[in-house]
Design a protein around this motif. Structure first.
Motif, PDB file in Angstrom:
ATOM      1  N   GLN A  16      44.838  82.925  53.184  1.00  0.00           N
ATOM      2  CA  GLN A  16      45.973  81.995  53.073  1.00  0.00           C
ATOM      3  C   GLN A  16      46.745  82.286  51.798  1.00  0.00           C
ATOM      4  O   GLN A  16      46.157  82.621  50.763  1.00  0.00           O
ATOM      5  N   LEU A  17      48.069  82.134  51.876  1.00  0.00           N
ATOM      6  CA  LEU A  17      48.905  82.323  50.695  1.00  0.00           C
ATOM      7  C   LEU A  17      48.936  81.032  49.883  1.00  0.00           C
ATOM      8  O   LEU A  17      49.232  79.956  50.410  1.00  0.00           O
ATOM      9  N   VAL A  18      48.594  81.163  48.610  1.00  0.00           N
ATOM     10  CA  VAL A  18      48.545  80.019  47.703  1.00  0.00           C
ATOM     11  C   VAL A  18      49.616  80.224  46.647  1.00  0.00           C
ATOM     12  O   VAL A  18      49.703  81.305  46.043  1.00  0.00           O
ATOM     13  N   PRO A  19      50.469  79.208  46.402  1.00  0.00           N
ATOM     14  CA  PRO A  19      51.484  79.360  45.359  1.00  0.00           C
ATOM     15  C   PRO A  19      50.823  79.643  44.006  1.00  0.00           C
ATOM     16  O   PRO A  19      49.822  79.009  43.653  1.00  0.00           O
ATOM     17  N   ILE A  20      51.380  80.586  43.277  1.00  0.00           N
ATOM     18  CA  ILE A  20      50.804  80.944  41.968  1.00  0.00           C
ATOM     19  C   ILE A  20      50.767  79.725  41.048  1.00  0.00           C
ATOM     20  O   ILE A  20      49.831  79.562  40.264  1.00  0.00           O
ATOM     21  N   ALA A  21      51.740  78.849  41.177  1.00  0.00           N
ATOM     22  CA  ALA A  21      51.778  77.643  40.339  1.00  0.00           C
ATOM     23  C   ALA A  21      50.566  76.743  40.584  1.00  0.00           C
ATOM     24  O   ALA A  21      50.169  75.985  39.693  1.00  0.00           O
ATOM     25  N   ALA A  22      49.956  76.854  41.763  1.00  0.00           N
ATOM     26  CA  ALA A  22      48.800  76.018  42.097  1.00  0.00           C
ATOM     27  C   ALA A  22      47.475  76.650  41.675  1.00  0.00           C
ATOM     28  O   ALA A  22      46.426  76.017  41.796  1.00  0.00           O
ATOM     29  N   VAL A  23      47.523  77.865  41.168  1.00  0.00           N
ATOM     30  CA  VAL A  23      46.297  78.570  40.771  1.00  0.00           C
ATOM     31  C   VAL A  23      46.059  78.340  39.285  1.00  0.00           C
ATOM     32  O   VAL A  23      46.972  78.468  38.460  1.00  0.00           O
ATOM     33  N   LYS A  24      44.825  77.977  38.944  1.00  0.00           N
ATOM     34  CA  LYS A  24      44.486  77.733  37.537  1.00  0.00           C
ATOM     35  C   LYS A  24      44.656  79.016  36.727  1.00  0.00           C
ATOM     36  O   LYS A  24      44.365  80.113  37.210  1.00  0.00           O
ATOM     37  N   PRO A  25      45.081  78.894  35.459  1.00  0.00           N
ATOM     38  CA  PRO A  25      45.274  80.073  34.620  1.00  0.00           C
ATOM     39  C   PRO A  25      44.007  80.936  34.490  1.00  0.00           C
ATOM     40  O   PRO A  25      44.088  82.167  34.515  1.00  0.00           O
ATOM     41  N   ILE A  26      42.841  80.310  34.408  1.00  0.00           N
ATOM     42  CA  ILE A  26      41.605  81.083  34.279  1.00  0.00           C
ATOM     43  C   ILE A  26      41.329  81.871  35.558  1.00  0.00           C
ATOM     44  O   ILE A  26      40.826  82.995  35.517  1.00  0.00           O
ATOM     45  N   ASP A  27      41.700  81.295  36.723  1.00  0.00           N
ATOM     46  CA  ASP A  27      41.524  81.996  37.984  1.00  0.00           C
ATOM     47  C   ASP A  27      42.474  83.195  38.077  1.00  0.00           C
ATOM     48  O   ASP A  27      42.108  84.244  38.602  1.00  0.00           O
ATOM     49  N   LEU A  28      43.690  83.043  37.559  1.00  0.00           N
ATOM     50  CA  LEU A  28      44.641  84.162  37.519  1.00  0.00           C
ATOM     51  C   LEU A  28      44.123  85.279  36.612  1.00  0.00           C
ATOM     52  O   LEU A  28      44.200  86.464  36.963  1.00  0.00           O
ATOM     53  N   LYS A  29      43.582  84.885  35.448  1.00  0.00           N
ATOM     54  CA  LYS A  29      43.042  85.889  34.522  1.00  0.00           C
ATOM     55  C   LYS A  29      41.853  86.619  35.146  1.00  0.00           C
ATOM     56  O   LYS A  29      41.718  87.831  35.015  1.00  0.00           O
ATOM     57  N   ARG A  30      40.976  85.875  35.836  1.00  0.00           N
ATOM     58  CA  ARG A  30      39.836  86.489  36.512  1.00  0.00           C
ATOM     59  C   ARG A  30      40.320  87.470  37.586  1.00  0.00           C
ATOM     60  O   ARG A  30      39.840  88.588  37.693  1.00  0.00           O
ATOM     61  N   HIS A  31      41.311  87.018  38.379  1.00  0.00           N
ATOM     62  CA  HIS A  31      41.868  87.870  39.432  1.00  0.00           C
ATOM     63  C   HIS A  31      42.429  89.161  38.838  1.00  0.00           C
ATOM     64  O   HIS A  31      42.165  90.260  39.350  1.00  0.00           O
ATOM     65  N   GLU A  32      43.189  89.039  37.760  1.00  0.00           N
ATOM     66  CA  GLU A  32      43.767  90.218  37.110  1.00  0.00           C
ATOM     67  C   GLU A  32      42.680  91.140  36.563  1.00  0.00           C
ATOM     68  O   GLU A  32      42.768  92.363  36.693  1.00  0.00           O
ATOM     69  N   ALA A  33      41.651  90.551  35.953  1.00  0.00           N
ATOM     70  CA  ALA A  33      40.558  91.370  35.406  1.00  0.00           C
ATOM     71  C   ALA A  33      39.828  92.116  36.511  1.00  0.00           C
ATOM     72  O   ALA A  33      39.584  93.321  36.413  1.00  0.00           O
ATOM     73  N   VAL A  34      39.495  91.404  37.584  1.00  0.00           N
ATOM     74  CA  VAL A  34      38.744  92.022  38.678  1.00  0.00           C
ATOM     75  C   VAL A  34      39.576  93.103  39.366  1.00  0.00           C
ATOM     76  O   VAL A  34      39.084  94.201  39.634  1.00  0.00           O
ATOM     77  N   THR A  35      40.845  92.816  39.659  1.00  0.00           N
ATOM     78  CA  THR A  35      41.670  93.816  40.343  1.00  0.00           C
ATOM     79  C   THR A  35      41.911  95.036  39.456  1.00  0.00           C
ATOM     80  O   THR A  35      41.941  96.167  39.949  1.00  0.00           O
ATOM     81  N   SER A  36      42.034  94.832  38.159  1.00  0.00           N
ATOM     82  CA  SER A  36      42.193  95.951  37.238  1.00  0.00           C
ATOM     83  C   SER A  36      40.926  96.806  37.183  1.00  0.00           C
ATOM     84  O   SER A  36      40.988  98.040  37.224  1.00  0.00           O
ATOM     85  N   ILE A  37      39.780  96.144  37.108  1.00  0.00           N
ATOM     86  CA  ILE A  37      38.496  96.865  37.101  1.00  0.00           C
ATOM     87  C   ILE A  37      38.333  97.646  38.394  1.00  0.00           C
ATOM     88  O   ILE A  37      37.922  98.811  38.394  1.00  0.00           O
ATOM     89  N   MET A  38      38.664  97.023  39.525  1.00  0.00           N
ATOM     90  CA  MET A  38      38.508  97.699  40.810  1.00  0.00           C
ATOM     91  C   MET A  38      39.471  98.876  40.950  1.00  0.00           C
ATOM     92  O   MET A  38      39.115  99.903  41.529  1.00  0.00           O
ATOM     93  N   ALA A  39      40.675  98.760  40.424  1.00  0.00           N
ATOM     94  CA  ALA A  39      41.617  99.883  40.469  1.00  0.00           C
ATOM     95  C   ALA A  39      41.032 101.077  39.714  1.00  0.00           C
ATOM     96  O   ALA A  39      41.073 102.222  40.201  1.00  0.00           O
ATOM     97  N   ASP A  40      40.449 100.821  38.535  1.00  0.00           N
ATOM     98  CA  ASP A  40      39.805 101.899  37.770  1.00  0.00           C
ATOM     99  C   ASP A  40      38.588 102.442  38.520  1.00  0.00           C
ATOM    100  O   ASP A  40      38.328 103.646  38.509  1.00  0.00           O
ATOM    101  N   THR A  41      37.852 101.555  39.173  1.00  0.00           N
ATOM    102  CA  THR A  41      36.666 101.969  39.936  1.00  0.00           C
ATOM    103  C   THR A  41      37.059 102.893  41.079  1.00  0.00           C
ATOM    104  O   THR A  41      36.409 103.920  41.312  1.00  0.00           O
TER     105      THR A  41
END
Length: 120
Positions: A16-41
């Protein structure tokens, strides 16, 4: 326009598409960290795949040259496993071929037919 809209939303685990405004900042940071790590992986995985292909070709080239010199037809065990050791014995290159079973699309079709028979 579709890209702009997509940038305003994140897809959750249920698709489901969730508006970015509804996502907690810590969840956004986690998402960015995980996707960045996976891109390097994924980059590292691709690099290792190419490295393994290179090793395989070099071993096969050596075996072909050795076979030509000795008159042998094939090297390795029943599965094609080979161990090459450096002259001083410090290093070994072991090529072990796994027995793998790969299922193609025909198995999926058969499963669907069986599931259909069971359901009726």
């Amino acid at each position: 326009m579709a890209k702009e809209m997509k940038e305003q939303f994140l897809e959750d685990a249920q698709g489901q598409l969730v508006p970015i405004a509804a996502v907690k900042p810590i969840d956004l940071k986690r998402h960015e960290a995980v996707t960045s790590i996976m891109a390097d992986t994924f980059k590292e995985r691709d690099r290792l795949v190419e490295f393994k292909k290179s090793i395989w070709l070099r071993v096969q080239d050596f075996l072909a040259e050795s076979a030509k010199d000795s008159g042998a037809r094939k090297f390795g065990g029943p599965k094609g496993n080979v161990t090459l050791t450096s002259f001083d014995g410090r290093f070994k290159v072991m090529v072990a071929v796994n027995d793998t079973v790969q299922f193609n699309e025909k198995l999926q079709v058969a499963k669907q037919l069986i599931d259909k028979c069971i359901a009726t």
